[in-house]
Scaffold this motif. Structure first.
Motif, mmCIF file in Angstrom:
data_model
loop_
_atom_site.group_PDB
_atom_site.id
_atom_site.type_symbol
_atom_site.label_atom_id
_atom_site.label_comp_id
_atom_site.label_asym_id
_atom_site.label_seq_id
_atom_site.Cartn_x
_atom_site.Cartn_y
_atom_site.Cartn_z
ATOM 1 N N SER A 128 -4.602 17.229 -27.349
ATOM 2 C CA SER A 128 -5.929 17.727 -27.996
ATOM 3 C C SER A 128 -5.875 19.388 -27.597
ATOM 4 O O SER A 128 -5.058 20.121 -27.356
ATOM 5 C CB SER A 128 -7.012 16.653 -27.139
ATOM 6 O OG SER A 128 -6.933 16.782 -25.791
ATOM 7 N N GLY A 129 -7.105 19.600 -27.218
ATOM 8 C CA GLY A 129 -7.417 20.977 -27.111
ATOM 9 C C GLY A 129 -6.790 21.880 -25.952
ATOM 10 O O GLY A 129 -6.089 22.950 -26.374
ATOM 11 N N THR A 132 -3.143 22.113 -26.792
ATOM 12 C CA THR A 132 -2.951 22.973 -28.194
ATOM 13 C C THR A 132 -2.931 24.432 -27.561
ATOM 14 O O THR A 132 -2.212 25.172 -28.067
ATOM 15 C CB THR A 132 -4.040 22.705 -29.010
ATOM 16 O OG1 THR A 132 -3.801 21.257 -29.359
ATOM 17 C CG2 THR A 132 -3.778 23.565 -30.559
ATOM 18 N N ASP A 133 -4.072 24.628 -26.651
ATOM 19 C CA ASP A 133 -4.266 26.225 -26.422
ATOM 20 C C ASP A 133 -2.972 26.587 -25.532
ATOM 21 O O ASP A 133 -2.639 27.921 -25.792
ATOM 22 C CB ASP A 133 -5.538 26.216 -25.875
ATOM 23 C CG ASP A 133 -6.612 26.139 -26.650
ATOM 24 O OD1 ASP A 133 -6.640 26.832 -27.906
ATOM 25 O OD2 ASP A 133 -7.775 25.891 -26.306
ATOM 26 N N GLN A 156 -2.435 16.676 -33.529
ATOM 27 C CA GLN A 156 -3.694 16.497 -32.814
ATOM 28 C C GLN A 156 -3.795 15.286 -32.347
ATOM 29 O O GLN A 156 -3.584 14.158 -33.292
ATOM 30 C CB GLN A 156 -4.778 16.932 -33.928
ATOM 31 C CG GLN A 156 -6.217 17.057 -33.363
ATOM 32 C CD GLN A 156 -7.107 17.115 -34.379
ATOM 33 O OE1 GLN A 156 -6.769 18.137 -35.317
ATOM 34 N NE2 GLN A 156 -8.259 16.573 -34.651
ATOM 35 N N VAL A 161 -12.166 19.131 -30.317
ATOM 36 C CA VAL A 161 -12.436 20.637 -29.920
ATOM 37 C C VAL A 161 -11.948 21.471 -31.253
ATOM 38 O O VAL A 161 -11.290 20.677 -32.042
ATOM 39 C CB VAL A 161 -11.984 21.391 -28.915
ATOM 40 C CG1 VAL A 161 -12.648 21.044 -27.534
ATOM 41 C CG2 VAL A 161 -10.401 21.172 -28.604
ATOM 42 N N SER A 162 -12.316 22.515 -31.550
ATOM 43 C CA SER A 162 -11.932 23.302 -32.914
ATOM 44 C C SER A 162 -10.812 24.126 -32.441
ATOM 45 O O SER A 162 -10.377 25.002 -33.422
ATOM 46 C CB SER A 162 -13.226 24.230 -33.127
ATOM 47 O OG SER A 162 -13.473 24.870 -32.175
ATOM 48 N N ALA A 163 -9.926 23.827 -31.494
ATOM 49 C CA ALA A 163 -8.683 24.775 -31.092
ATOM 50 C C ALA A 163 -7.682 24.776 -32.189
ATOM 51 O O ALA A 163 -6.841 25.508 -32.379
ATOM 52 C CB ALA A 163 -8.311 24.143 -29.754
ATOM 53 N N TYR A 164 -7.527 23.599 -32.724
ATOM 54 C CA TYR A 164 -6.404 23.384 -33.688
ATOM 55 C C TYR A 164 -6.308 24.375 -34.774
ATOM 56 O O TYR A 164 -5.101 24.630 -35.113
ATOM 57 C CB TYR A 164 -6.570 22.003 -34.301
ATOM 58 C CG TYR A 164 -6.782 20.907 -33.131
ATOM 59 C CD1 TYR A 164 -5.961 20.411 -32.287
ATOM 60 C CD2 TYR A 164 -7.952 20.380 -33.163
ATOM 61 C CE1 TYR A 164 -6.216 19.630 -31.195
ATOM 62 C CE2 TYR A 164 -8.447 19.220 -32.498
ATOM 63 C CZ TYR A 164 -7.706 18.948 -31.224
ATOM 64 O OH TYR A 164 -7.991 17.985 -30.307
ATOM 65 N N ASP A 209 -19.378 19.546 -29.807
ATOM 66 C CA ASP A 209 -18.825 20.974 -29.790
ATOM 67 C C ASP A 209 -19.493 21.783 -31.075
ATOM 68 O O ASP A 209 -19.640 23.032 -31.040
ATOM 69 C CB ASP A 209 -17.365 21.023 -29.862
ATOM 70 C CG ASP A 209 -16.710 22.281 -29.574
ATOM 71 O OD1 ASP A 209 -17.491 23.227 -28.574
ATOM 72 O OD2 ASP A 209 -15.661 22.694 -29.961
#
Length: 476
Positions: A128-129, A132-133, A156, A161-164, A209
């Motif tokens: 997840s976030g 990914t980050d 994913q 979260v909107s990191a993707y 989020d």
């Protein structure tokens, strides 16, 4: 539910959003493949071959040690087996948790992944976030250092979260979260069964989020009108649509974990990430509510405690912010502002920041990091006096604009309740006390250069103690 702009439409999507005012013309967006469907896991090898330009070989897979399920299967071994059966040979990097039991996005983690990257080796992050980050920013730093592109695909594992789809990465720097320029993935795989079977608290956090928009949009607009943000654009408003109406219409599907609900939430999350990337700013979905959440993270991080679900913490901070907006928009009278008193002394503010944050980090590093960003805001604020005078002179129209952007706290709580998300800070894991939440509400504006409502409460000399008593009741 059909969204006005559907990122799963790929070529059609990119063609349509390029017509939105504010779209950055001429900018190359490498993220051309977004797969959001049932069984997408089994298309991962095909997508990997397509973007990597080869049919098989070694692939660097980045994940943490958290067990995950997809139906009856252990997810991560299943993903690796799908790659092997297609002729790929995974080289796996396992991100290690710290003493809090969690993996955090910090430079040691990023550098450890970067050390394993080779230009000829495609990278797939499975997580997840945070995962990914870390993987995204490791690829970015490798490319900056070597000048060679690395194929990077996101698998994913949660709608959290909107990191993707963001080309930025929030990274802990001396305990303080800073958003750094990063990169897009080349492809994004959203397997709906994987998203359905993620822990539900992560799904609820994904909704939370996005609810940040109800305070971050007006924060961004205020910063723009006050001359403190030149990147303001209406693109995110058009791209994301009316989030309150969408969530209330889809709440049952999301709460019941239907594949249709998972698809809508994934698409909204990706539109949120792209809203930030395309405007080259996190401001569309990161205002006062996010700096409050980041300050709460700092409190827990310095105490060696695990962090709460980001989105759920943000949503409750958003309840505080939208409540503050509701009061501010009702009661603020521009003629009562003494402009001469709106510009605090920098040395006094530095002493305040170092003193407040020494309570969390006696070494002084966190306070110095906060001051390094906040002083820039003070310098810019002092240069834009004419813009403040203009805002005060046109407050009636500006207030009307702000009311169209924000949503009251009862709307935010209605959505959270509809998706079975936490409604109180005490319901987070770990719980957040009123003492911690109050510290964050009062001191979050002192941590970074972005201007929000929290700064205006300080500059305008509002009685914040009395305000706190009025807004805390919403989340107590």
């Amino acid at each position: 539910m059909n969204l006005r702009y559907d990122p799963a439409d790929n070529e059609k999507f990119w063609s349509e959003i390029q017509q939105i005012p504010g779209y950055p013309g001429g900018e190359d967006i490498p993220l051309k493949t977004i797969l959001i469907e049932a069984g997408a896991l089994f298309q991962l090898p095909q997508v990997l071959s397509s973007v990597a330009g080869k049919q098989m070989g070694e692939v660097l897979t980045v994940m943490d040690a958290t067990p995950m399920r997809r139906g009856a299967d252990d997810l991560k071994p299943l993903v690796l087996e799908v790659l092997r059966q297609a002729g790929w040979t995974p080289r796996t990097v396992i991100l290690e948790a710290d003493e809090s039991g969690q993996v955090h996005t910090d430079m040691p983690q990023i550098e450890a992944v970067k050390a394993r990257i080779e230009a000829s080796l495609p990278v797939v992050s499975i997580g997840s976030g945070v995962v990914t980050d870390i993987a995204k920013h490791a690829c970015y730093l490798f490319e900056r250092q070597t000048g060679r592109h690395v194929t990077y695909i996101v698998y994913q594992t949660a709608n959290s979260v909107s990191a993707y789809t963001s080309n930025m990465a929030p990274v802990f720097m001396d305990g303080v979260k800073r958003t750094l320029p990063s990169r897009y993935p080349d492809a994004l795989i959203c397997d709906l069964e994987t998203l359905r079977d993620a822990p539900y608290e992560m799904t609820a956090a994904g909704v939370g989020d996005l609810l940040a928009a109800f305070s971050s949009f007006p924060d961004w607009y205020l910063a723009h009108r006050l001359g403190m943000d030149s990147q303001y654009s209406m693109l995110p408003f058009e791209l994301m649509g009316r989030l309150d109406e969408i969530f209330l219409a889809c709440a049952d599907e999301i709460r019941n974990r239907s594949l249709a609900g998972m698809a809508v939430l994934a698409k909204l999350i990706h539109l949120g990430g792209l809203s930030m990337s395309l405007t080259h700013a996190t401001a569309p979905l990161s205002g006062y509510e996010h700096v409050i959440s980041h300050t709460l993270d700092l409190i827990h991080e310095t105490a060696g405690k695990p962090l709460a679900q980001h989105g759920s913490q943000v949503a409750l901070a958003g309840v505080l912010c939208t409540s503050a907006y509701q009061i501010f928009l009702e009661e603020f009278e521009p003629e009562q502002v003494n402009i001469e008193q709106c510009y605090p002394n920098p040395e006094q503010m530095k002493a305040l920041i170092l003193g407040e944050f020494s309570q969390l980090d006696p070494s002084g590093k966190a306070g110095e990091e906060c001051w390094s960003d906040y002083r820039i805001k003070l310098e810019n604020w002092s240069k834009e006096r004419d813009r403040l005078e203009d805002v005060l002179a046109h407050w009636s129209s500006i207030r009307r604009d702000l009311r169209s952007m924000y949503r009251p706290p009862d709307t935010v709580l209605k959505i959270l309740k509809a998706v079975a998300a936490p409604l109180r800070f005490a319901e987070l894991e770990p719980p957040v006390t009123e003492t911690a939440a109050k510290f964050a509400f009062f001191n979050a504006p002192l941590t970074r250069r972005r201007l929000t409502l929290g700064d205006l409460l300080i500059f305008f000399g509002w009685e914040r103690e009395r305000l706190w008593q009025r807004i805390w009741k919403w989340v107590a």
